[in-house]
Design a protein around this motif. Structure first.
Motif, PDB file in Angstrom:
ATOM      1  N   GLY A 168      16.982  53.739  49.849  1.00 31.07           N
ATOM      2  CA  GLY A 168      18.297  53.417  49.286  1.00 31.07           C
ATOM      3  C   GLY A 168      19.154  52.528  50.160  1.00 31.07           C
ATOM      4  O   GLY A 168      20.324  52.275  49.852  1.00 31.07           O
ATOM      5  N   CYS A 169      18.566  52.024  51.281  1.00 34.43           N
ATOM      6  CA  CYS A 169      19.435  51.268  52.194  1.00 34.43           C
ATOM      7  C   CYS A 169      19.419  49.777  51.860  1.00 34.43           C
ATOM      8  O   CYS A 169      18.467  49.278  51.261  1.00 34.43           O
ATOM      9  CB  CYS A 169      18.993  51.498  53.643  1.00 34.43           C
ATOM     10  N   ASP A 170      20.491  49.076  52.260  1.00 34.10           N
ATOM     11  CA  ASP A 170      20.442  47.608  52.121  1.00 34.10           C
ATOM     12  C   ASP A 170      20.471  46.921  53.485  1.00 34.10           C
ATOM     13  O   ASP A 170      20.496  45.698  53.602  1.00 34.10           O
ATOM     14  CB  ASP A 170      21.563  47.088  51.204  1.00 34.10           C
ATOM     15  N   LEU A 171      20.491  47.758  54.545  1.00 38.87           N
ATOM     16  CA  LEU A 171      20.343  47.207  55.891  1.00 38.87           C
ATOM     17  C   LEU A 171      19.609  48.212  56.775  1.00 38.87           C
ATOM     18  O   LEU A 171      20.010  49.368  56.856  1.00 38.87           O
ATOM     19  CB  LEU A 171      21.705  46.879  56.521  1.00 38.87           C
ATOM     20  N   PHE A 172      18.505  47.764  57.379  1.00 40.26           N
ATOM     21  CA  PHE A 172      17.739  48.582  58.328  1.00 40.26           C
ATOM     22  C   PHE A 172      17.812  47.904  59.688  1.00 40.26           C
ATOM     23  O   PHE A 172      17.551  46.703  59.803  1.00 40.26           O
ATOM     24  CB  PHE A 172      16.271  48.688  57.891  1.00 40.26           C
ATOM     25  N   VAL A 173      18.202  48.691  60.713  1.00 36.95           N
ATOM     26  CA  VAL A 173      18.358  48.125  62.063  1.00 36.95           C
ATOM     27  C   VAL A 173      17.502  48.914  63.038  1.00 36.95           C
ATOM     28  O   VAL A 173      17.610  50.153  63.093  1.00 36.95           O
ATOM     29  CB  VAL A 173      19.832  48.193  62.520  1.00 36.95           C
ATOM     30  N   GLU A 189       8.895  48.212  56.859  1.00 33.26           N
ATOM     31  CA  GLU A 189       8.239  47.833  55.570  1.00 33.26           C
ATOM     32  C   GLU A 189       8.857  48.602  54.413  1.00 33.26           C
ATOM     33  O   GLU A 189       9.048  48.070  53.324  1.00 33.26           O
ATOM     34  CB  GLU A 189       6.737  48.098  55.636  1.00 33.26           C
ATOM     35  N   GLU A 190       9.170  49.875  54.646  1.00 27.73           N
ATOM     36  CA  GLU A 190       9.816  50.690  53.586  1.00 27.73           C
ATOM     37  C   GLU A 190      11.160  50.060  53.223  1.00 27.73           C
ATOM     38  O   GLU A 190      11.522  49.944  52.058  1.00 27.73           O
ATOM     39  CB  GLU A 190      10.064  52.121  54.090  1.00 27.73           C
ATOM     40  N   ALA A 191      11.899  49.630  54.234  1.00 23.82           N
ATOM     41  CA  ALA A 191      13.230  49.052  53.966  1.00 23.82           C
ATOM     42  C   ALA A 191      13.097  47.722  53.232  1.00 23.82           C
ATOM     43  O   ALA A 191      13.807  47.451  52.258  1.00 23.82           O
ATOM     44  CB  ALA A 191      13.973  48.861  55.289  1.00 23.82           C
ATOM     45  N   ARG A 192      12.144  46.919  53.676  1.00 21.79           N
ATOM     46  CA  ARG A 192      11.936  45.615  53.010  1.00 21.79           C
ATOM     47  C   ARG A 192      11.533  45.824  51.552  1.00 21.79           C
ATOM     48  O   ARG A 192      11.998  45.144  50.647  1.00 21.79           O
ATOM     49  CB  ARG A 192      10.852  44.816  53.751  1.00 21.79           C
ATOM     50  N   ALA A 193      10.699  46.854  51.322  1.00 25.47           N
ATOM     51  CA  ALA A 193      10.255  47.128  49.932  1.00 25.47           C
ATOM     52  C   ALA A 193      11.446  47.533  49.067  1.00 25.47           C
ATOM     53  O   ALA A 193      11.462  47.322  47.863  1.00 25.47           O
ATOM     54  CB  ALA A 193       9.220  48.240  49.940  1.00 25.47           C
ATOM     55  N   GLY A 195      14.241  46.159  49.350  1.00 18.65           N
ATOM     56  CA  GLY A 195      15.099  44.965  49.227  1.00 18.65           C
ATOM     57  C   GLY A 195      16.158  44.859  50.303  1.00 18.65           C
ATOM     58  O   GLY A 195      17.097  44.069  50.204  1.00 18.65           O
ATOM     59  N   ALA A 196      15.999  45.665  51.382  1.00 20.37           N
ATOM     60  CA  ALA A 196      17.028  45.667  52.438  1.00 20.37           C
ATOM     61  C   ALA A 196      16.844  44.483  53.380  1.00 20.37           C
ATOM     62  O   ALA A 196      15.730  43.977  53.563  1.00 20.37           O
ATOM     63  CB  ALA A 196      16.941  46.964  53.242  1.00 20.37           C
ATOM     64  N   ARG A 197      17.954  44.052  53.984  1.00 14.48           N
ATOM     65  CA  ARG A 197      17.866  43.126  55.115  1.00 14.48           C
ATOM     66  C   ARG A 197      17.463  43.953  56.340  1.00 14.48           C
ATOM     67  O   ARG A 197      17.715  45.169  56.381  1.00 14.48           O
ATOM     68  CB  ARG A 197      19.228  42.449  55.363  1.00 14.48           C
ATOM     69  N   THR A 198      16.826  43.298  57.301  1.00 16.20           N
ATOM     70  CA  THR A 198      16.332  44.049  58.459  1.00 16.20           C
ATOM     71  C   THR A 198      16.715  43.301  59.729  1.00 16.20           C
ATOM     72  O   THR A 198      16.656  42.066  59.773  1.00 16.20           O
ATOM     73  CB  THR A 198      14.789  44.182  58.382  1.00 16.20           C
ATOM     74  N   LEU A 199      17.126  44.051  60.742  1.00 15.23           N
ATOM     75  CA  LEU A 199      17.642  43.454  61.974  1.00 15.23           C
ATOM     76  C   LEU A 199      17.008  44.146  63.180  1.00 15.23           C
ATOM     77  O   LEU A 199      17.010  45.389  63.248  1.00 15.23           O
ATOM     78  CB  LEU A 199      19.171  43.624  62.026  1.00 15.23           C
ATOM     79  N   GLU A 200      16.481  43.344  64.114  1.00 12.58           N
ATOM     80  CA  GLU A 200      15.939  43.905  65.357  1.00 12.58           C
ATOM     81  C   GLU A 200      16.950  43.664  66.475  1.00 12.58           C
ATOM     82  O   GLU A 200      17.330  42.514  66.725  1.00 12.58           O
ATOM     83  CB  GLU A 200      14.598  43.245  65.723  1.00 12.58           C
ATOM     84  N   LEU A 201      17.401  44.732  67.120  1.00 13.46           N
ATOM     85  CA  LEU A 201      18.270  44.616  68.302  1.00 13.46           C
ATOM     86  C   LEU A 201      17.450  45.146  69.470  1.00 13.46           C
ATOM     87  O   LEU A 201      17.186  46.351  69.578  1.00 13.46           O
ATOM     88  CB  LEU A 201      19.550  45.443  68.135  1.00 13.46           C
ATOM     89  N   SER A 210       8.814  39.127  64.029  1.00 17.80           N
ATOM     90  CA  SER A 210       8.743  38.211  62.870  1.00 17.80           C
ATOM     91  C   SER A 210       8.855  38.961  61.540  1.00 17.80           C
ATOM     92  O   SER A 210       9.096  38.363  60.507  1.00 17.80           O
ATOM     93  CB  SER A 210       7.426  37.423  62.910  1.00 17.80           C
ATOM     94  N   ARG A 211       8.695  40.314  61.576  1.00 19.92           N
ATOM     95  CA  ARG A 211       8.804  41.092  60.331  1.00 19.92           C
ATOM     96  C   ARG A 211      10.272  41.304  59.954  1.00 19.92           C
ATOM     97  O   ARG A 211      10.578  41.688  58.832  1.00 19.92           O
ATOM     98  CB  ARG A 211       8.132  42.469  60.520  1.00 19.92           C
ATOM     99  N   PHE A 212      11.192  41.047  60.887  1.00 22.60           N
ATOM    100  CA  PHE A 212      12.620  41.294  60.617  1.00 22.60           C
ATOM    101  C   PHE A 212      13.277  40.043  60.038  1.00 22.60           C
ATOM    102  O   PHE A 212      12.938  38.925  60.420  1.00 22.60           O
ATOM    103  CB  PHE A 212      13.329  41.693  61.925  1.00 22.60           C
TER     104      PHE A 212
END
Ligand code: BV8
Length: 234
Positions: A168-173, A189-193, A195-201, A210-212
């Protein structure tokens, strides 16, 4: 870009590094000093429980005097001030997120401060050393107490709740994790599936960078507070 309405944050050892806790896979990391199969698997515990207790007793003692850093406090601030849905999932077994004020928090790999009875499942805060000759305070059985930590080959905690939040998220960090250990390493991958944006800090690019969809590299105490400030500024 639309501000996020539901954030899931995953942290790893890198967020605690500047508090003085060793990471696992950096140079001189924990797994460079001990074979994880001997101290972080059920087979290792069965083969030599004294060695495993000594490993975790030393890490538990090492937490004395350790304090949360600016990155822990920034995530607690985000939870308080961000108006949307928020879940912090940590792979870490230290208590720095709680000490910084985080509440909506899951320790998917357990907690170093807790004991677990292999006989009756009793888990409780245990601030001294654990050993094989201590009786369980609930069932009285001896030799069955272990650290309440998820070892390799064991199922991490609260996976249903974590997958529901990811769906249910739209942003995974991901903060301070090498993305080496599953199932945590598969959360992106779950977050991308979903439709979430993904951010690596992270201090530096990881094998999975490269997956983010986005990445910010630098010390957690610098990049995490700056990112939280940006999210809260809308
Ligand atoms: C399970 C114990 C099955 C606690 C740990 C595919 C799917 C599922 C499983 C597998 C799979 N492939 C392989 C597996 C098996 C295995 C696995 O993933 N193996 C790996 C090695 C390939 N996974 C499991 O066994 C898991 N269980 O799958 O069960 C099952 C199914 C059904 C029924 C029953 C069972 C269990 C995994 C949990 C293992 N326990 N720890 C402890 O002793 O601490 S894992 C260990 O690695 C820690 O928990 C740690 O948190 C975790 C991940 O490490 P990181 O936190 O990422 O730390 P690392 O050092 O690697 O990286 C640090 C990062 O920080 C770096 O990127 C660095 O650049 C950065 N950094 C450093 N300084 C800073 C910084 N960043 C910012 N600022 C800084 N200053």
């Amino acid at each position: 870009m639309r501000p996020p309405s539901s954030i899931v944050v995953l942290t790893g050892a890198g967020i605690s590094a500047e508090s003085g806790i060793d990471t696992f896979r950096d140079t001189d990391g924990i797994w460079s000093k001990v074979d994880f199969r001997e101290v972080a698997t059920p087979e290792g515990f069965a083969a030599d429980p004294h060695k495993v207790h000594a490993f975790y007793n030393q890490r538990r003692a090492g937490l004395k005097g350790i304090k949360p850093n600016a990155a822990h406090f920034a995530l607690a601030r985000l939870e308080r001030e961000f108006g949307g849905a928020f879940l912090l999932v940590t792979q870490n077994i230290d208590h720095l997120h709680e000490q910084a004020g985080s509440e909506r928090l899951i320790h998917m790999h357990g907690e170093l401060a807790n004991s677990l009875c292999g006989n009756c499942g009793d888990r409780r805060l245990w601030d001294g050393d654990l050993s094989t000759d201590l009786p369980c305070r609930a069932c009285g059985s001896r030799g069955r107490l272990r650290p309440d930590v998820v070892w390799f080959g064991e199922m991490p905690y609260q996976m249903e709740r974590i997958y529901a939040a990811l769906a249910g998220c739209d942003l995974f960090v991901a903060v301070g994790t090498s993305g080496t250990v599953y199932p945590a390493a598969g959360f992106i991958e779950e977050a991308r599936a979903a439709g979430a944006r993904t951010l690596e800090l992270n201090l530096e690019p990881t094998e999975g960078t490269s997956r983010f969809s986005d990445a910010i590299h630098g010390k957690a105490t610098e990049i995490v507070p700056a990112w939280v400030e940006k999210v809260l500024a809308g």
